[in-house]
Design a protein around this motif. Structure first.
Motif, PDB file in Angstrom:
ATOM      1  N   LEU A  84       0.843  -1.202   0.000  1.00 25.34           N
ATOM      2  CA  LEU A  84       0.000   0.000   0.000  1.00 25.34           C
ATOM      3  C   LEU A  84       0.877   1.250   0.000  1.00 25.34           C
ATOM      4  CD1 LEU A  84      -2.862  -0.908   2.503  1.00 25.34           C
ATOM      5  CD2 LEU A  84      -3.108  -0.397   0.057  1.00 25.34           C
ATOM      6  N   ALA A  85       1.949   1.216   0.777  1.00 19.55           N
ATOM      7  CA  ALA A  85       2.874   2.352   0.806  1.00 19.55           C
ATOM      8  C   ALA A  85       3.513   2.555  -0.558  1.00 19.55           C
ATOM      9  CB  ALA A  85       3.940   2.136   1.879  1.00 19.55           C
ATOM     10  N   ARG A  86       3.878   1.477  -1.230  1.00 15.83           N
ATOM     11  CA  ARG A  86       4.481   1.588  -2.563  1.00 15.83           C
ATOM     12  C   ARG A  86       3.528   2.269  -3.538  1.00 15.83           C
ATOM     13  NH1 ARG A  86       7.053  -4.494  -2.371  1.00 15.83           N
ATOM     14  NH2 ARG A  86       9.107  -3.865  -1.607  1.00 15.83           N
ATOM     15  N   ILE A  87       2.268   1.854  -3.518  1.00 10.30           N
ATOM     16  CA  ILE A  87       1.274   2.453  -4.414  1.00 10.30           C
ATOM     17  C   ILE A  87       1.117   3.942  -4.098  1.00 10.30           C
ATOM     18  CG2 ILE A  87      -1.181   2.503  -5.010  1.00 10.30           C
ATOM     19  CD1 ILE A  87      -1.135  -0.606  -4.502  1.00 10.30           C
ATOM     20  N   ALA A  88       0.961   4.265  -2.818  1.00 15.16           N
ATOM     21  CA  ALA A  88       0.760   5.662  -2.427  1.00 15.16           C
ATOM     22  C   ALA A  88       1.975   6.521  -2.751  1.00 15.16           C
ATOM     23  CB  ALA A  88       0.418   5.744  -0.942  1.00 15.16           C
ATOM     24  N   VAL A  89       3.170   6.012  -2.498  1.00 17.55           N
ATOM     25  CA  VAL A  89       4.371   6.796  -2.802  1.00 17.55           C
ATOM     26  C   VAL A  89       4.486   7.009  -4.308  1.00 17.55           C
ATOM     27  CG1 VAL A  89       6.909   6.825  -2.734  1.00 17.55           C
ATOM     28  CG2 VAL A  89       5.607   6.169  -0.701  1.00 17.55           C
ATOM     29  N   TYR A  90       4.166   6.000  -5.095  1.00 17.87           N
ATOM     30  CA  TYR A  90       4.155   6.196  -6.551  1.00 17.87           C
ATOM     31  C   TYR A  90       3.189   7.329  -6.920  1.00 17.87           C
ATOM     32  CZ  TYR A  90       3.125   5.753 -11.433  1.00 17.87           C
ATOM     33  OH  TYR A  90       2.915   6.065 -12.757  1.00 17.87           O
ATOM     34  N   GLU A  91       1.990   7.295  -6.343  1.00 19.78           N
ATOM     35  CA  GLU A  91       1.014   8.350  -6.645  1.00 19.78           C
ATOM     36  C   GLU A  91       1.498   9.722  -6.164  1.00 19.78           C
ATOM     37  OE1 GLU A  91      -3.334   6.338  -6.975  1.00 19.78           O
ATOM     38  OE2 GLU A  91      -2.565   6.547  -4.928  1.00 19.78           O
ATOM     39  N   LEU A  92       2.108   9.768  -4.989  1.00 15.33           N
ATOM     40  CA  LEU A  92       2.611  11.040  -4.461  1.00 15.33           C
ATOM     41  C   LEU A  92       3.680  11.654  -5.370  1.00 15.33           C
ATOM     42  CD1 LEU A  92       3.006  10.153  -0.664  1.00 15.33           C
ATOM     43  CD2 LEU A  92       1.382  11.797  -1.640  1.00 15.33           C
ATOM     44  N   LEU A  93       4.562  10.818  -5.872  1.00 14.40           N
ATOM     45  CA  LEU A  93       5.700  11.327  -6.630  1.00 14.40           C
ATOM     46  C   LEU A  93       5.445  11.474  -8.129  1.00 14.40           C
ATOM     47  CD1 LEU A  93       8.666   9.343  -5.022  1.00 14.40           C
ATOM     48  CD2 LEU A  93       7.858  11.636  -4.470  1.00 14.40           C
ATOM     49  N   TYR A  94       4.609  10.599  -8.681  1.00 11.93           N
ATOM     50  CA  TYR A  94       4.551  10.507 -10.143  1.00 11.93           C
ATOM     51  C   TYR A  94       3.174  10.734 -10.766  1.00 11.93           C
ATOM     52  CZ  TYR A  94       9.124   8.441  -9.284  1.00 11.93           C
ATOM     53  OH  TYR A  94      10.416   8.222  -8.865  1.00 11.93           O
ATOM     54  N   VAL A  95       2.117  10.860  -9.976  1.00 18.72           N
ATOM     55  CA  VAL A  95       0.780  11.093 -10.540  1.00 18.72           C
ATOM     56  C   VAL A  95       0.387  12.525 -10.186  1.00 18.72           C
ATOM     57  CG1 VAL A  95      -1.622  10.310 -10.636  1.00 18.72           C
ATOM     58  CG2 VAL A  95       0.215   8.631 -10.304  1.00 18.72           C
ATOM     59  N   ASP A  96       0.701  13.435 -11.088  1.00 14.70           N
ATOM     60  CA  ASP A  96       0.532  14.866 -10.813  1.00 14.70           C
ATOM     61  C   ASP A  96      -0.916  15.299 -10.636  1.00 14.70           C
ATOM     62  OD1 ASP A  96       3.277  15.254 -10.913  1.00 14.70           O
ATOM     63  OD2 ASP A  96       3.253  15.701 -13.058  1.00 14.70           O
ATOM     64  N   GLU A  97      -1.849  14.653 -11.345  1.00 15.68           N
ATOM     65  CA  GLU A  97      -3.243  15.089 -11.277  1.00 15.68           C
ATOM     66  C   GLU A  97      -3.953  14.636 -10.000  1.00 15.68           C
ATOM     67  OE1 GLU A  97      -3.332  11.178 -13.528  1.00 15.68           O
ATOM     68  OE2 GLU A  97      -2.111  12.961 -13.656  1.00 15.68           O
ATOM     69  N   LEU A  98      -3.259  13.906  -9.144  1.00 14.52           N
ATOM     70  CA  LEU A  98      -3.862  13.403  -7.912  1.00 14.52           C
ATOM     71  C   LEU A  98      -3.347  14.199  -6.717  1.00 14.52           C
ATOM     72  CD1 LEU A  98      -5.696  11.095  -6.827  1.00 14.52           C
ATOM     73  CD2 LEU A  98      -3.610   9.810  -6.451  1.00 14.52           C
ATOM     74  N   ASP A  99      -4.258  14.679  -5.895  1.00 17.50           N
ATOM     75  CA  ASP A  99      -3.908  15.415  -4.692  1.00 17.50           C
ATOM     76  C   ASP A  99      -3.226  14.473  -3.695  1.00 17.50           C
ATOM     77  OD1 ASP A  99      -4.018  17.803  -3.070  1.00 17.50           O
ATOM     78  OD2 ASP A  99      -5.550  16.767  -1.880  1.00 17.50           O
ATOM     79  N   ASP A 100      -2.166  14.945  -3.049  1.00 14.29           N
ATOM     80  CA  ASP A 100      -1.427  14.121  -2.080  1.00 14.29           C
ATOM     81  C   ASP A 100      -2.338  13.559  -0.993  1.00 14.29           C
ATOM     82  OD1 ASP A 100       0.821  14.749  -3.527  1.00 14.29           O
ATOM     83  OD2 ASP A 100       1.764  15.954  -1.958  1.00 14.29           O
ATOM     84  N   ALA A 101      -3.258  14.390  -0.494  1.00  7.19           N
ATOM     85  CA  ALA A 101      -4.155  13.946   0.576  1.00  7.19           C
ATOM     86  C   ALA A 101      -5.018  12.768   0.133  1.00  7.19           C
ATOM     87  CB  ALA A 101      -5.038  15.103   1.037  1.00  7.19           C
ATOM     88  N   VAL A 102      -5.384  12.739  -1.139  1.00  6.37           N
ATOM     89  CA  VAL A 102      -6.198  11.629  -1.655  1.00  6.37           C
ATOM     90  C   VAL A 102      -5.369  10.343  -1.677  1.00  6.37           C
ATOM     91  CG1 VAL A 102      -7.427  10.733  -3.681  1.00  6.37           C
ATOM     92  CG2 VAL A 102      -7.710  13.124  -3.006  1.00  6.37           C
ATOM     93  N   ALA A 103      -4.145  10.419  -2.162  1.00  2.12           N
ATOM     94  CA  ALA A 103      -3.276   9.229  -2.197  1.00  2.12           C
ATOM     95  C   ALA A 103      -3.084   8.665  -0.795  1.00  2.12           C
ATOM     96  CB  ALA A 103      -1.932   9.581  -2.831  1.00  2.12           C
ATOM     97  N   ILE A 104      -2.862   9.549   0.166  1.00  4.65           N
ATOM     98  CA  ILE A 104      -2.640   9.106   1.549  1.00  4.65           C
ATOM     99  C   ILE A 104      -3.924   8.518   2.140  1.00  4.65           C
ATOM    100  CG2 ILE A 104      -2.096   9.878   3.892  1.00  4.65           C
ATOM    101  CD1 ILE A 104      -0.196  11.967   2.534  1.00  4.65           C
ATOM    102  N   SER A 105      -5.037   9.210   1.991  1.00  2.00           N
ATOM    103  CA  SER A 105      -6.283   8.732   2.600  1.00  2.00           C
ATOM    104  C   SER A 105      -6.744   7.414   1.981  1.00  2.00           C
ATOM    105  CB  SER A 105      -7.386   9.789   2.537  1.00  2.00           C
ATOM    106  OG  SER A 105      -7.779  10.031   1.214  1.00  2.00           O
ATOM    107  N   GLU A 106      -6.506   7.223   0.687  1.00  6.16           N
ATOM    108  CA  GLU A 106      -6.881   5.955   0.054  1.00  6.16           C
ATOM    109  C   GLU A 106      -6.038   4.802   0.608  1.00  6.16           C
ATOM    110  OE1 GLU A 106      -9.304   4.999  -2.236  1.00  6.16           O
ATOM    111  OE2 GLU A 106     -10.156   6.958  -1.803  1.00  6.16           O
ATOM    112  N   ALA A 107      -4.753   5.027   0.789  1.00  5.33           N
ATOM    113  CA  ALA A 107      -3.895   3.990   1.366  1.00  5.33           C
ATOM    114  C   ALA A 107      -4.325   3.672   2.795  1.00  5.33           C
ATOM    115  CB  ALA A 107      -2.431   4.433   1.333  1.00  5.33           C
ATOM    116  N   VAL A 108      -4.636   4.714   3.556  1.00  8.95           N
ATOM    117  CA  VAL A 108      -5.068   4.528   4.947  1.00  8.95           C
ATOM    118  C   VAL A 108      -6.389   3.758   4.993  1.00  8.95           C
ATOM    119  CG1 VAL A 108      -5.903   5.780   6.983  1.00  8.95           C
ATOM    120  CG2 VAL A 108      -3.784   6.497   5.856  1.00  8.95           C
ATOM    121  N   GLU A 109      -7.323   4.087   4.128  1.00  9.06           N
ATOM    122  CA  GLU A 109      -8.614   3.401   4.103  1.00  9.06           C
ATOM    123  C   GLU A 109      -8.458   1.932   3.731  1.00  9.06           C
ATOM    124  OE1 GLU A 109     -12.378   2.388   4.674  1.00  9.06           O
ATOM    125  OE2 GLU A 109     -11.460   4.283   5.286  1.00  9.06           O
ATOM    126  N   LEU A 110      -7.631   1.635   2.729  1.00  8.64           N
ATOM    127  CA  LEU A 110      -7.404   0.230   2.364  1.00  8.64           C
ATOM    128  C   LEU A 110      -6.696  -0.510   3.505  1.00  8.64           C
ATOM    129  CD1 LEU A 110      -6.543   0.542  -1.423  1.00  8.64           C
ATOM    130  CD2 LEU A 110      -8.493  -0.672  -0.419  1.00  8.64           C
TER     131      LEU A 110
END
Length: 136
Positions: A84-110
């Motif tokens: 889950l951390a790997r997915i979120a870190v990928y989104e944080l660093l490389y998916v520009d159209e996604l808000d950081d808070a969304v990447a984190i909250s989705e990982a936390v929810e899963l």
């Protein structure tokens, strides 16, 4: 369940299997996609992109997780949390159209749904520190 959450769950399934079986994520992904009934769900493209992105940047992603997971090595983390951390870190660093808070909250929810009682808090802390680093 929202489409991107379903995609993250599918990406987690692939990365978790690759991790546990010590197989390359792209190899596991190919078999996974083959087994999915056609027509493929719309969110599958995002899931594939997540697995491909994590696989392409795995060394850098793991380096960041290891650096910011105070007191934990990657090997000591539950496999679900690690992936889950790997997915979120990928989104944080490389998916520009996604808000950081969304990447984190989705990982936390899963993590809340699929891992230990301590996992949501742990992931929130690690990912928050990495997001702070990434915005510098």
């Amino acid at each position: 369940m929202p489409a991107r959450r379903k995609a993250r769950k599918r990406a987690l399934d692939v990365l978790f299997e690759a991790d546990l079986r010590d197989r390359p994520p792209m190899e596991v992904l190919a078999g996974y996609v083959e087994r999915i009934e056609k027509p493929h769900p719309e969110h599958l493209g995002y899931a594939v992109g997540l697995v491909e992105g994590v696989a392409a940047h795995l060394d850098r992603i793991d380096e960041l997780i290891a650096s910011y997971a105070e007191g934990w090595t990657l090997d000591r983390m539950p496999a679900v949390d690690r992936n889950l951390a790997r997915i979120a870190v990928y989104e944080l660093l490389y998916v520009d159209e996604l808000d950081d808070a969304v990447a984190i909250s989705e990982a936390v929810e899963l993590a809340r749904q699929m891992s230990t009682d301590d996992s949501p808090r742990f992931l929130n802390g690690v990912l928050g520190r990495i997001a702070e680093y990434a915005t510098r």
